[in-house]
Design a protein around this motif. Structure first.
Motif, PDB file in Angstrom:
ATOM      1  N   GLU A  35      21.708 -16.736  31.318  1.00 52.01           N
ATOM      2  CA  GLU A  35      21.382 -15.351  30.983  1.00 52.01           C
ATOM      3  C   GLU A  35      19.861 -15.243  30.967  1.00 52.01           C
ATOM      4  N   LEU A  36      19.315 -14.464  31.885  1.00 56.53           N
ATOM      5  CA  LEU A  36      17.862 -14.388  32.044  1.00 56.53           C
ATOM      6  C   LEU A  36      17.179 -13.668  30.889  1.00 56.53           C
ATOM      7  N   GLY A  37      17.895 -12.813  30.208  1.00 53.49           N
ATOM      8  CA  GLY A  37      17.329 -12.032  29.116  1.00 53.49           C
ATOM      9  C   GLY A  37      18.244 -10.866  28.833  1.00 53.49           C
ATOM     10  N   TYR A  38      17.766  -9.940  28.011  1.00 47.09           N
ATOM     11  CA  TYR A  38      18.580  -8.815  27.571  1.00 47.09           C
ATOM     12  C   TYR A  38      18.044  -7.505  28.141  1.00 47.09           C
ATOM     13  N   LEU A  39      18.867  -6.856  28.957  1.00 45.41           N
ATOM     14  CA  LEU A  39      18.468  -5.578  29.527  1.00 45.41           C
ATOM     15  C   LEU A  39      18.428  -4.482  28.469  1.00 45.41           C
ATOM     16  N   THR A  40      19.001  -4.750  27.305  1.00 44.77           N
ATOM     17  CA  THR A  40      18.972  -3.785  26.207  1.00 44.77           C
ATOM     18  C   THR A  40      17.735  -3.950  25.331  1.00 44.77           C
ATOM     19  N   ASN A  41      16.896  -4.932  25.643  1.00 42.68           N
ATOM     20  CA  ASN A  41      15.641  -5.125  24.929  1.00 42.68           C
ATOM     21  C   ASN A  41      14.505  -4.599  25.805  1.00 42.68           C
ATOM     22  N   ASN A  42      13.661  -3.730  25.262  1.00 36.83           N
ATOM     23  CA  ASN A  42      12.632  -3.080  26.077  1.00 36.83           C
ATOM     24  C   ASN A  42      11.712  -4.070  26.761  1.00 36.83           C
ATOM     25  N   GLU A  43      11.243  -5.079  26.017  1.00 40.26           N
ATOM     26  CA  GLU A  43      10.313  -6.045  26.616  1.00 40.26           C
ATOM     27  C   GLU A  43      11.003  -6.884  27.681  1.00 40.26           C
ATOM     28  N   ASP A  44      12.216  -7.345  27.384  1.00 36.80           N
ATOM     29  CA  ASP A  44      12.949  -8.130  28.369  1.00 36.80           C
ATOM     30  C   ASP A  44      13.205  -7.323  29.633  1.00 36.80           C
ATOM     31  N   SER A  45      13.638  -6.075  29.481  1.00 36.73           N
ATOM     32  CA  SER A  45      13.984  -5.277  30.663  1.00 36.73           C
ATOM     33  C   SER A  45      12.770  -5.054  31.559  1.00 36.73           C
ATOM     34  N   GLN A  46      11.585  -5.015  30.964  1.00 35.72           N
ATOM     35  CA  GLN A  46      10.371  -4.873  31.762  1.00 35.72           C
ATOM     36  C   GLN A  46       9.992  -6.183  32.444  1.00 35.72           C
ATOM     37  N   THR A  47      10.059  -7.288  31.701  1.00 32.38           N
ATOM     38  CA  THR A  47       9.651  -8.575  32.287  1.00 32.38           C
ATOM     39  C   THR A  47      10.640  -9.073  33.335  1.00 32.38           C
ATOM     40  N   LEU A  48      11.917  -8.784  33.155  1.00 31.54           N
ATOM     41  CA  LEU A  48      12.920  -9.279  34.102  1.00 31.54           C
ATOM     42  C   LEU A  48      12.722  -8.710  35.506  1.00 31.54           C
ATOM     43  N   THR A  49      12.101  -7.546  35.601  1.00 30.97           N
ATOM     44  CA  THR A  49      11.862  -6.945  36.913  1.00 30.97           C
ATOM     45  C   THR A  49      10.437  -7.193  37.415  1.00 30.97           C
ATOM     46  N   ASP A  50       9.661  -7.940  36.654  1.00 30.03           N
ATOM     47  CA  ASP A  50       8.290  -8.272  37.034  1.00 30.03           C
ATOM     48  C   ASP A  50       8.310  -9.430  38.026  1.00 30.03           C
ATOM     49  N   PRO A  51       7.770  -9.254  39.232  1.00 33.10           N
ATOM     50  CA  PRO A  51       7.791 -10.335  40.226  1.00 33.10           C
ATOM     51  C   PRO A  51       7.146 -11.625  39.729  1.00 33.10           C
ATOM     52  N   LEU A  52       6.079 -11.534  38.940  1.00 24.78           N
ATOM     53  CA  LEU A  52       5.434 -12.737  38.430  1.00 24.78           C
ATOM     54  C   LEU A  52       6.345 -13.465  37.452  1.00 24.78           C
ATOM     55  N   TRP A  53       7.047 -12.716  36.598  1.00 25.56           N
ATOM     56  CA  TRP A  53       7.998 -13.339  35.682  1.00 25.56           C
ATOM     57  C   TRP A  53       9.129 -13.995  36.469  1.00 25.56           C
ATOM     58  N   GLN A  54       9.633 -13.291  37.461  1.00 24.14           N
ATOM     59  CA  GLN A  54      10.717 -13.843  38.264  1.00 24.14           C
ATOM     60  C   GLN A  54      10.289 -15.129  38.965  1.00 24.14           C
ATOM     61  N   GLU A  55       9.050 -15.157  39.432  1.00 24.53           N
ATOM     62  CA  GLU A  55       8.550 -16.355  40.098  1.00 24.53           C
ATOM     63  C   GLU A  55       8.479 -17.524  39.119  1.00 24.53           C
ATOM     64  N   ARG A  56       7.933 -17.282  37.923  1.00 21.96           N
ATOM     65  CA  ARG A  56       7.843 -18.340  36.916  1.00 21.96           C
ATOM     66  C   ARG A  56       9.227 -18.879  36.558  1.00 21.96           C
ATOM     67  N   ALA A  57      10.146 -17.945  36.313  1.00 22.78           N
ATOM     68  CA  ALA A  57      11.488 -18.344  35.913  1.00 22.78           C
ATOM     69  C   ALA A  57      12.205 -19.087  37.037  1.00 22.78           C
ATOM     70  N   ALA A  58      12.066 -18.606  38.271  1.00 23.65           N
ATOM     71  CA  ALA A  58      12.709 -19.266  39.406  1.00 23.65           C
ATOM     72  C   ALA A  58      12.150 -20.669  39.607  1.00 23.65           C
ATOM     73  N   GLN A  59      10.860 -20.832  39.415  1.00 22.91           N
ATOM     74  CA  GLN A  59      10.258 -22.155  39.530  1.00 22.91           C
ATOM     75  C   GLN A  59      10.785 -23.089  38.440  1.00 22.91           C
ATOM     76  N   ALA A  60      10.941 -22.552  37.238  1.00 23.19           N
ATOM     77  CA  ALA A  60      11.456 -23.378  36.146  1.00 23.19           C
ATOM     78  C   ALA A  60      12.892 -23.821  36.411  1.00 23.19           C
ATOM     79  N   VAL A  61      13.728 -22.906  36.894  1.00 24.66           N
ATOM     80  CA  VAL A  61      15.107 -23.257  37.227  1.00 24.66           C
ATOM     81  C   VAL A  61      15.131 -24.282  38.355  1.00 24.66           C
ATOM     82  N   SER A  62      14.288 -24.088  39.361  1.00 27.64           N
ATOM     83  CA  SER A  62      14.234 -25.010  40.493  1.00 27.64           C
ATOM     84  C   SER A  62      13.804 -26.399  40.053  1.00 27.64           C
ATOM     85  N   ARG A  63      12.846 -26.448  39.148  1.00 26.80           N
ATOM     86  CA  ARG A  63      12.388 -27.731  38.629  1.00 26.80           C
ATOM     87  C   ARG A  63      13.515 -28.439  37.876  1.00 26.80           C
ATOM     88  N   ALA A  64      14.292 -27.669  37.107  1.00 18.75           N
ATOM     89  CA  ALA A  64      15.419 -28.246  36.372  1.00 18.75           C
ATOM     90  C   ALA A  64      16.471 -28.806  37.331  1.00 18.75           C
TER      91      ALA A  64
END
Length: 239
Positions: free
Chosen positions: A184-213
């Protein structure tokens, strides 16, 4: 390995106040992770869906099995009645849920098929119950190990839930023959999460972390982009 973008087609999943749909976010993120992992030698990555199509929970398992999955990651974005609940979390399979919220989430996800008008019976294994149980115990151990690795890597890059590794009876994680986790990447019902989840830089960081794992789980070198970057250069976690 197989990445499983949750929901799709007539099943939109959760949504944010500004109209972001879980199904779209999950698909875009799965494609980012797949792109990150392309440079890892010896690792083949497949997606259960590559477009906005509906797949039943059983079919997701069948697709993963047809691809010969040795790891299965189902990707989602959460929702909660309380808008202050936030952060990424990783779920593994258990007959007994870790907490009430995990149980409620599993119940919602297990009813995803209802939008199609037909809820399929649970997957019937093609092996004896005893053999399936032995195999499931082994994959459970690997699933938990990968979940811990995922939590560790994500925690270095993005904001995590206060209880980041949970477990419940998710039907999509019930394959006996390969390790499975639900992210679960975060909560779309949380204002901060819903903004960061659609941020390309956040997505890149998170995707890199998952890839590293993933690379660490298979004892493979990290993706080339990550290998070239000192850990200190990784983006700081979102506060």
């Amino acid at each position: 390995m197989v990445l499983d973008p949750g929901h799709g087609g007539i099943d939109p999943g959760a949504s944010s106040g500004d109209g972001t749909l879980e199904k779209d976010l999950a698909l875009a993120f799965a494609k980012r992770v797949a792109a990150e992992l392309e440079g890892v030698p010896g690792l083949a990555v497949r997606l259960t869906r590559t477009d906005d199509s509906f797949l039943s929970l059983n079919r997701r398992i069948r697709v993963a099995r047809a691809y010969g999955a040795d790891l299965f990651v189902s990707i989602h974005a959460d929702a909660a009645p309380q808008n202050f609940v936030h952060g990424a979390s990783v779920y593994t399979l258990s007959e007994r849920p870790s907490d009430a919220e995990a149980a409620a989430l599993a119940a919602r996800e297990n009813l995803s098929d209802a939008v199609s008008g037909v809820i399929e019976p649970e997957v019937k294994e093609d092996v004896s119950d005893i053999l399936a149980d032995l195999m499931r115990r082994e994959t459970k151990t690997f699933s938990h190990a990968f979940a811990d690795t995922m939590v560790s890597n994500l925690g270095e890059a993005v904001r995590m839930n206060s209880n980041p590794h949970r477990f419940a009876r998710f039907r999509v994680l019930m394959a006996h023959d390969f390790p499975s986790v639900l992210l679960e990447l975060g909560y779309l019902t949380n204002n901060e999460d819903s903004q960061t989840l659609t941020d390309p830089l956040w997505q890149e960081r998170a995707a890199q972390a998952v890839s590293r794992a993933v690379a660490r789980f298979f004892d493979l070198p990290p993706p080339p982009e990550l290998a070239a970057r000192p850990a200190a250069n990784a983006a700081a976690p979102t506060q």
